[in-house]
Design a protein around this motif. Structure first.
Motif, short mmCIF file in Angstrom:
data_model
loop_
_atom_site.label_atom_id
_atom_site.label_comp_id
_atom_site.label_asym_id
_atom_site.label_seq_id
_atom_site.Cartn_x
_atom_site.Cartn_y
_atom_site.Cartn_z
N ALA A 17 0.83 -1.21 0.00
CA ALA A 17 0.00 0.00 0.00
C ALA A 17 0.86 1.25 0.00
O ALA A 17 0.58 2.21 -0.73
N GLN A 18 1.91 1.26 0.81
CA GLN A 18 2.81 2.41 0.82
C GLN A 18 3.55 2.55 -0.51
O GLN A 18 3.77 3.66 -1.00
N GLY A 19 3.93 1.41 -1.09
CA GLY A 19 4.58 1.45 -2.39
C GLY A 19 3.66 2.00 -3.47
O GLY A 19 4.09 2.76 -4.34
N THR A 20 2.38 1.64 -3.41
CA THR A 20 1.41 2.20 -4.35
C THR A 20 1.33 3.71 -4.20
O THR A 20 1.29 4.45 -5.19
N ALA A 21 1.33 4.16 -2.94
CA ALA A 21 1.29 5.60 -2.69
C ALA A 21 2.53 6.29 -3.24
O ALA A 21 2.46 7.40 -3.81
N MET A 22 3.70 5.66 -3.09
CA MET A 22 4.93 6.23 -3.64
C MET A 22 4.83 6.34 -5.16
O MET A 22 5.24 7.33 -5.76
N TYR A 23 4.33 5.30 -5.79
CA TYR A 23 4.16 5.30 -7.24
C TYR A 23 3.20 6.40 -7.67
O TYR A 23 3.45 7.14 -8.63
N VAL A 24 2.05 6.48 -7.00
CA VAL A 24 1.06 7.49 -7.36
C VAL A 24 1.66 8.89 -7.24
O VAL A 24 1.47 9.75 -8.10
N GLY A 25 2.42 9.11 -6.17
CA GLY A 25 3.06 10.41 -6.00
C GLY A 25 4.09 10.69 -7.06
O GLY A 25 4.20 11.81 -7.56
N ALA A 26 4.87 9.66 -7.43
CA ALA A 26 5.94 9.85 -8.41
C ALA A 26 5.41 10.08 -9.81
O ALA A 26 5.93 10.92 -10.55
N VAL A 27 4.38 9.35 -10.21
CA VAL A 27 3.90 9.41 -11.59
C VAL A 27 2.80 10.45 -11.77
O VAL A 27 2.83 11.26 -12.69
N LEU A 28 1.81 10.43 -10.88
CA LEU A 28 0.72 11.41 -10.99
C LEU A 28 1.28 12.80 -10.78
O LEU A 28 1.07 13.71 -11.56
N GLY A 29 2.03 12.93 -9.71
CA GLY A 29 2.83 14.12 -9.44
C GLY A 29 2.22 15.43 -9.87
O GLY A 29 1.08 15.73 -9.60
N THR A 30 3.02 16.21 -10.57
CA THR A 30 2.61 17.56 -10.95
C THR A 30 1.98 17.62 -12.34
O THR A 30 1.55 18.68 -12.77
N GLY A 31 1.94 16.49 -13.05
CA GLY A 31 1.40 16.51 -14.40
C GLY A 31 -0.04 16.97 -14.46
O GLY A 31 -0.44 17.69 -15.38
#
Length: 451
Positions: A17-31
């Motif tokens: 779950a934390q890894g998913t959150a890291m991914y979402v933050g990294a990819v969704l990010g500022t785009g």
């Protein structure tokens, strides 16, 4: 090791779950903050095709990196895979490209978040720059505390972020007008490619969490789960927000500096710009948090392997905090922000430099996946599909690949000079040892040669 092998604990702290959150933050990010409007300006409603294409292309790319991370959990991430597949030089090139892409990318992200704050509260450039500096300080501090704190922090940010985006879309869609979808391609179908080139920034990040693979509790199980969940969440949110921006805002979408704020204002009123500013800060903090964590681990691993100065290697072991490498990343990010502030060029050059670097990293990473992942496995099939994605990204990046080529040259030069220094140090050590050694005593009854 087969893909069906029983996953073993790694001693890390990150859950799926934390890894998913890291991914979402990294990819969704500022785009999602600015790019729906920028893409609509290039291609109109047809920009939705660019969004859809990049979502589809990102799926095999993310799966390939997840397979590599699960099989070879190491802080070096793509640099480690390049080392195993192609050797020291390829590893150093990839590592430098990623490591030096994070500071300009972080500065650009901080500026995006700061622009939303200045749009809500006023203050112009001053507010934007002060907010950007504050974001960098917060993210640096969070990562200094270690990944246990960082993972929980990211989980909280991702949850709030997804909630706010869904709320904005749900409240604004009742005011949607399908007439805004016509003409669908006002600038012609050829405009879809330039729009897609802009959107590459939005999908950079699938490789970032590979640097944290060793920090997962069970990398073989948790990393693929985190990846697949993130692909669905990120792809769905991007398409929802991009669609809402076009059908709700219409022609004004292409002229908006804060499309997410305008979207929220449609559903909640003018005060929603403050909420949009908060969402922008969450997005920015999440993206920067994930990239700082990944880059700090990568820098320590590169130093451990001799591709960066050795004093940066502390923290390369799973569970340790690579504070020295983090300090370098943070310092370079501040320098990039200072450069933008002094020149007044804005965030666009930073975005383009970052995009070119990540595309180069993807290309080498996918090539490594093809060489390392066993034939007949799901990971190998994903790598084959990712080749199509990489080819498309290389076309989109175009001239901005000159930056990673320059970085690659610098990395190879450093390796060569560092190898010469090590060899010279070795020769000096050997000579010192010979000088310090006592002369050999002659055996009784022998004479020196030639006498």
């Amino acid at each position: 090791m087969s893909e069906a092998a029983t996953p073993q604990p790694s001693g890390g702290t990150l859950s799926a779950a934390q890894g998913t959150a890291m991914y979402v933050g990294a990819v969704l990010g500022t785009g999602v903050i600015a790019l729906p409007a920028l893409a609509a300006e290039k291609a109109g409603p047809a920009s939705l095709l660019a969004w859809l294409a990049l979502v589809v292309l990102s799926a095999p790319l993310a799966a390939a990196f997840a397979a590599l991370g699960a099989r070879y959990p190491d802080a070096g991430g793509v640099a480690t895979y390049a080392m195993k597949a192609f050797g020291e030089r390829a590893s150093a090139v990839v590592g430098w490209c990623f490591y030096l892409a994070v500071p300009p990318g972080a500065a650009a992200a901080a500026l995006f978040g700061g622009a939303y704050v200045s749009s809500a509260v006023g203050g112009g450039t001053t507010t934007t720059m002060v907010t950007a500096v504050g974001l960098m300080l917060v993210v640096t501090a969070a990562n200094t505390l270690g990944l246990r704190v960082t993972g929980r922090f990211q989980f909280m940010l991702a949850g709030l972020l997804v909630t706010l985006l869904l709320l904005a879309v749900a409240l604004s869609l009742p005011k949607a007008d399908t007439a805004n979808l016509e003409p669908f391609a006002p600038h012609g179908w050829s405009a879809v490619l330039p729009a897609a080139a802009l959107l590459v920034w939005s999908f950079a990040g699938w490789e970032a969490i590979t640097h944290l693979a060793g920090e997962f509790r069970r990398p073989e199980r948790d990393l693929p789960r985190a990846t697949y969940s993130a692909v669905v969440i990120v792809g769905g949110l991007y398409l929802l927000v991009a669609f809402a921006v076009i059908v709700v805002l219409g022609d004004s979408a292409s002229r908006s500096d804060a499309p997410l704020g305008d979207l929220m204002a449609q559903g909640l009123g003018g005060h929603a710009r403050y909420l949009a500013a908060g969402a922008a800060l969450l997005l920015t903090t999440g993206a920067m948090n994930a990239y700082y964590a990944g880059a700090a681990n990568l820098g320590a691993a590169l130093a451990r392997d001799g591709a960066l100065p050795g004093w940066m290697s502390r923290g390369s072991v799973a569970g340790e905090v690579p504070r020295r490498s983090l300090a370098v990343v943070s310092g370079l990010s501040f320098l990039a922000l200072l450069g933008v502030g002094l020149t007044g060029l804005g965030a666009e050059p930073l975005v383009l430099l970052t995009t070119g670097s990540f595309v180069a990293v993807y290309a080498v990473g996918v090539a490594a996946a093809l060489r390392l992942l066993p034939k007949g496995t799901k990971g190998r099939a994903s790598a084959l599909g990712a080749c199509v994605a990489v080819a498309a990204l290389l076309v989109m990046a175009g001239p901005y690949l000159l930056w990673p080529l320059t970085v690659a040259g610098a990395a190879l030069l450093y390796l060569r000079l560092n190898r010469r220094r090590r060899e010279a140090a070795g020769r000096a050590t050997g000579q010192a040892a010979e000088t310090a050694a006592p002369p050999l005593e002659k055996a009784p009854g022998t004479r020196e040669a030639g006498l």
